[in-house]
Motif scaffolding. Structure first.
Motif, PDB file in Angstrom:
ATOM      1  N   ARG A 186     -44.819  49.884  58.108  1.00 27.39           N
ATOM      2  CA  ARG A 186     -44.369  48.667  57.422  1.00 27.39           C
ATOM      3  C   ARG A 186     -44.808  47.418  58.185  1.00 27.39           C
ATOM      4  O   ARG A 186     -45.205  46.420  57.587  1.00 27.39           O
ATOM      5  CB  ARG A 186     -42.851  48.700  57.246  1.00 27.39           C
ATOM      6  CG  ARG A 186     -42.359  49.773  56.285  1.00 27.39           C
ATOM      7  CD  ARG A 186     -40.957  49.481  55.791  1.00 27.39           C
ATOM      8  NE  ARG A 186     -39.987  49.484  56.852  1.00 27.39           N
ATOM      9  CZ  ARG A 186     -39.329  50.567  57.265  1.00 27.39           C
ATOM     10  NH1 ARG A 186     -39.552  51.747  56.688  1.00 27.39           N
ATOM     11  NH2 ARG A 186     -38.435  50.488  58.226  1.00 27.39           N
ATOM     12  N   GLU A 187     -44.710  47.487  59.512  1.00 28.93           N
ATOM     13  CA  GLU A 187     -45.129  46.347  60.326  1.00 28.93           C
ATOM     14  C   GLU A 187     -46.636  46.113  60.179  1.00 28.93           C
ATOM     15  O   GLU A 187     -47.097  44.968  60.069  1.00 28.93           O
ATOM     16  CB  GLU A 187     -44.772  46.584  61.793  1.00 28.93           C
ATOM     17  CG  GLU A 187     -43.274  46.593  62.061  1.00 28.93           C
ATOM     18  CD  GLU A 187     -42.939  46.993  63.489  1.00 28.93           C
ATOM     19  OE1 GLU A 187     -43.880  47.166  64.292  1.00 28.93           O
ATOM     20  OE2 GLU A 187     -41.738  47.145  63.794  1.00 28.93           O
ATOM     21  N   ALA A 190     -47.481  44.663  56.701  1.00 32.72           N
ATOM     22  CA  ALA A 190     -47.035  43.281  56.509  1.00 32.72           C
ATOM     23  C   ALA A 190     -47.765  42.290  57.402  1.00 32.72           C
ATOM     24  O   ALA A 190     -47.887  41.115  57.054  1.00 32.72           O
ATOM     25  CB  ALA A 190     -45.534  43.183  56.766  1.00 32.72           C
ATOM     26  N   THR A 221     -42.247  53.612  47.016  1.00 36.34           N
ATOM     27  CA  THR A 221     -43.336  52.726  46.615  1.00 36.34           C
ATOM     28  C   THR A 221     -44.594  53.167  47.337  1.00 36.34           C
ATOM     29  O   THR A 221     -44.552  54.083  48.165  1.00 36.34           O
ATOM     30  CB  THR A 221     -42.995  51.257  46.952  1.00 36.34           C
ATOM     31  OG1 THR A 221     -44.003  50.417  46.392  1.00 36.34           O
ATOM     32  CG2 THR A 221     -42.922  51.025  48.457  1.00 36.34           C
ATOM     33  N   TYR A 226     -46.294  47.827  48.742  1.00 31.64           N
ATOM     34  CA  TYR A 226     -45.472  47.275  49.810  1.00 31.64           C
ATOM     35  C   TYR A 226     -46.172  46.070  50.434  1.00 31.64           C
ATOM     36  O   TYR A 226     -45.538  45.038  50.689  1.00 31.64           O
ATOM     37  CB  TYR A 226     -45.203  48.341  50.881  1.00 31.64           C
ATOM     38  CG  TYR A 226     -44.265  47.889  51.974  1.00 31.64           C
ATOM     39  CD1 TYR A 226     -42.892  48.115  51.876  1.00 31.64           C
ATOM     40  CD2 TYR A 226     -44.742  47.209  53.091  1.00 31.64           C
ATOM     41  CE1 TYR A 226     -42.032  47.692  52.863  1.00 31.64           C
ATOM     42  CE2 TYR A 226     -43.883  46.775  54.089  1.00 31.64           C
ATOM     43  CZ  TYR A 226     -42.522  47.023  53.969  1.00 31.64           C
ATOM     44  OH  TYR A 226     -41.662  46.581  54.954  1.00 31.64           O
ATOM     45  N   ARG A 227     -47.475  46.188  50.663  1.00 32.62           N
ATOM     46  CA  ARG A 227     -48.238  45.088  51.259  1.00 32.62           C
ATOM     47  C   ARG A 227     -48.220  43.856  50.352  1.00 32.62           C
ATOM     48  O   ARG A 227     -48.046  42.731  50.821  1.00 32.62           O
ATOM     49  CB  ARG A 227     -49.660  45.541  51.553  1.00 32.62           C
ATOM     50  CG  ARG A 227     -50.609  44.405  51.932  1.00 32.62           C
ATOM     51  CD  ARG A 227     -51.931  44.946  52.443  1.00 32.62           C
ATOM     52  NE  ARG A 227     -51.844  45.229  53.867  1.00 32.62           N
ATOM     53  CZ  ARG A 227     -52.721  45.985  54.535  1.00 32.62           C
ATOM     54  NH1 ARG A 227     -53.713  46.583  53.880  1.00 32.62           N
ATOM     55  NH2 ARG A 227     -52.592  46.155  55.824  1.00 32.62           N
ATOM     56  N   ARG A 228     -48.411  44.065  49.064  1.00 32.80           N
ATOM     57  CA  ARG A 228     -48.402  42.940  48.134  1.00 32.80           C
ATOM     58  C   ARG A 228     -47.058  42.198  48.169  1.00 32.80           C
ATOM     59  O   ARG A 228     -47.001  40.977  48.032  1.00 32.80           O
ATOM     60  CB  ARG A 228     -48.651  43.439  46.706  1.00 32.80           C
ATOM     61  CG  ARG A 228     -50.064  43.914  46.437  1.00 32.80           C
ATOM     62  CD  ARG A 228     -50.315  43.957  44.932  1.00 32.80           C
ATOM     63  NE  ARG A 228     -51.509  44.714  44.602  1.00 32.80           N
ATOM     64  CZ  ARG A 228     -51.513  45.953  44.116  1.00 32.80           C
ATOM     65  NH1 ARG A 228     -50.361  46.563  43.890  1.00 32.80           N
ATOM     66  NH2 ARG A 228     -52.640  46.562  43.856  1.00 32.80           N
ATOM     67  N   LYS A 229     -45.998  42.969  48.337  1.00 32.83           N
ATOM     68  CA  LYS A 229     -44.661  42.381  48.287  1.00 32.83           C
ATOM     69  C   LYS A 229     -44.273  41.687  49.586  1.00 32.83           C
ATOM     70  O   LYS A 229     -43.622  40.620  49.562  1.00 32.83           O
ATOM     71  CB  LYS A 229     -43.635  43.469  47.957  1.00 32.83           C
ATOM     72  CG  LYS A 229     -42.217  42.958  47.796  1.00 32.83           C
ATOM     73  CD  LYS A 229     -41.278  44.066  47.351  1.00 32.83           C
ATOM     74  CE  LYS A 229     -39.864  43.550  47.154  1.00 32.83           C
ATOM     75  NZ  LYS A 229     -38.944  44.630  46.724  1.00 32.83           N
ATOM     76  N   PHE A 230     -44.672  42.250  50.710  1.00 34.13           N
ATOM     77  CA  PHE A 230     -44.133  41.756  51.996  1.00 34.13           C
ATOM     78  C   PHE A 230     -45.161  41.067  52.884  1.00 34.13           C
ATOM     79  O   PHE A 230     -44.773  40.381  53.839  1.00 34.13           O
ATOM     80  CB  PHE A 230     -43.503  42.917  52.762  1.00 34.13           C
ATOM     81  CG  PHE A 230     -42.266  43.456  52.119  1.00 34.13           C
ATOM     82  CD1 PHE A 230     -41.063  42.775  52.197  1.00 34.13           C
ATOM     83  CD2 PHE A 230     -42.315  44.629  51.371  1.00 34.13           C
ATOM     84  CE1 PHE A 230     -39.927  43.263  51.584  1.00 34.13           C
ATOM     85  CE2 PHE A 230     -41.174  45.131  50.764  1.00 34.13           C
ATOM     86  CZ  PHE A 230     -39.981  44.434  50.859  1.00 34.13           C
ATOM     87  N   ALA A 231     -46.457  41.254  52.635  1.00 30.25           N
ATOM     88  CA  ALA A 231     -47.436  40.576  53.488  1.00 30.25           C
ATOM     89  C   ALA A 231     -47.430  39.088  53.174  1.00 30.25           C
ATOM     90  O   ALA A 231     -47.322  38.691  52.010  1.00 30.25           O
ATOM     91  CB  ALA A 231     -48.833  41.160  53.254  1.00 30.25           C
ATOM     92  N   PRO A 232     -47.521  38.250  54.208  1.00 30.94           N
ATOM     93  CA  PRO A 232     -47.524  36.800  53.946  1.00 30.94           C
ATOM     94  C   PRO A 232     -48.754  36.397  53.150  1.00 30.94           C
ATOM     95  O   PRO A 232     -49.837  36.959  53.334  1.00 30.94           O
ATOM     96  CB  PRO A 232     -47.565  36.189  55.359  1.00 30.94           C
ATOM     97  CG  PRO A 232     -48.113  37.267  56.236  1.00 30.94           C
ATOM     98  CD  PRO A 232     -47.649  38.558  55.634  1.00 30.94           C
TER      99      PRO A 232
END
Length: 238
Positions: A186-187, A190, A221, A226-232
């Motif tokens: 996740r880190e 993101a 997911t 996940y990247r689309r949702k949480f990456a800046p």
């Protein structure tokens, strides 16, 4: 395998009677004085718990306990005292006795206390093992770390480690390893521009399909979503 109890008392009759009471459940090793008990601990032994009388001829049981604890700090010790008072409890505490019993002690109470103290010791030891196992996983989650590898590092059988890990941690060994992997994933998703394949490889998965399966199963997911949702969001170039 039966636990081994070191019984220390200078009263031979009491030593024999007390030892006989416990012999059907435990291995009992008698010692008539402090020096004998200390010499037993200095040799290879499997002693799990010591029961010691406060009055040992010219020695005080609490003084002997201090010496026993210096030799084997993890040894569980019960002090037997012929008088019940606040002073006796304080003496036992200062000597680092784990518990004390007033004489004459009822056999059922003695058995109950011994069982409780040994059970606490096992839980404590298992807790230390799980803490070490978790530390190994957290340092090596990106490598091909198996239950057998970890058990070998801890000098345990894989079956035993698997059982106590689930009991103590509330989660299986492999599930915990994947939990740590997914925290790192996740880190990475993101905060880094690594591809999913690169992240999978960095986390020690043999195949990206395995990574995707574990990710979806646990987070409901996909890594891309996940990247689309949480990456800046990328800032536009000036």
């Amino acid at each position: 395998m039966a636990y081994t109890i070191l019984l220390i008392d200078d009263d031979r009759d009491f030593l024999a009677e007390f030892g006989k009471m416990l012999a059907d459940t435990y291995n009992v090793v008698p010692a008539g004085d402090g020096p004998t008990a200390l010499s037993l601990l200095k040799k290879p032994n499997e002693i799990d718990l010591a029961i010691i009388d406060q009055r040992l001829g010219g020695d005080k049981g609490t003084d002997v306990i201090k010496a026993l604890k210096r030799l084997k700090p993890e040894l569980v010790v019960i002090l037997l005292t012929g008088y019940g008072s606040k002073e006796a409890a304080i003496d036992a505490l200062h000597a680092r006795a784990d518990e004390y019993l007033e004489k004459p002690a009822h056999p059922a109470r003695v058995r109950q206390l011994i069982a409780e103290m040994l059970a606490n010791k096992v839980r404590s030891q298992d807790g230390d093992i799980i803490a070490r196992a978790k530390a190994i996983i957290e340092k090596n989650f990106d490598k091909k770390l198996t239950l057998a590898n970890c058990a070998s590092l801890l000098c345990l059988s894989p079956k035993y480690l698997s059982r106590i890990f689930k009991q103590q941690a509330g989660i299986g060994f492999n599930s915990y390893k994947n939990k740590i992997r997914l925290q790192a994933a996740r880190e990475m998703l993101a905060g880094q521009q690594l591809t999913v394949d690169q992240i999978s490889h960095a986390l020690g998965f043999q195949h990206v399909e395995s990574f995707l399966r574990v990710f979806r199963k646990n987070l409901r997911t996909t890594p891309t979503s996940y990247r689309r949702k949480f990456a800046p969001a990328k800032r536009p170039a000036n």
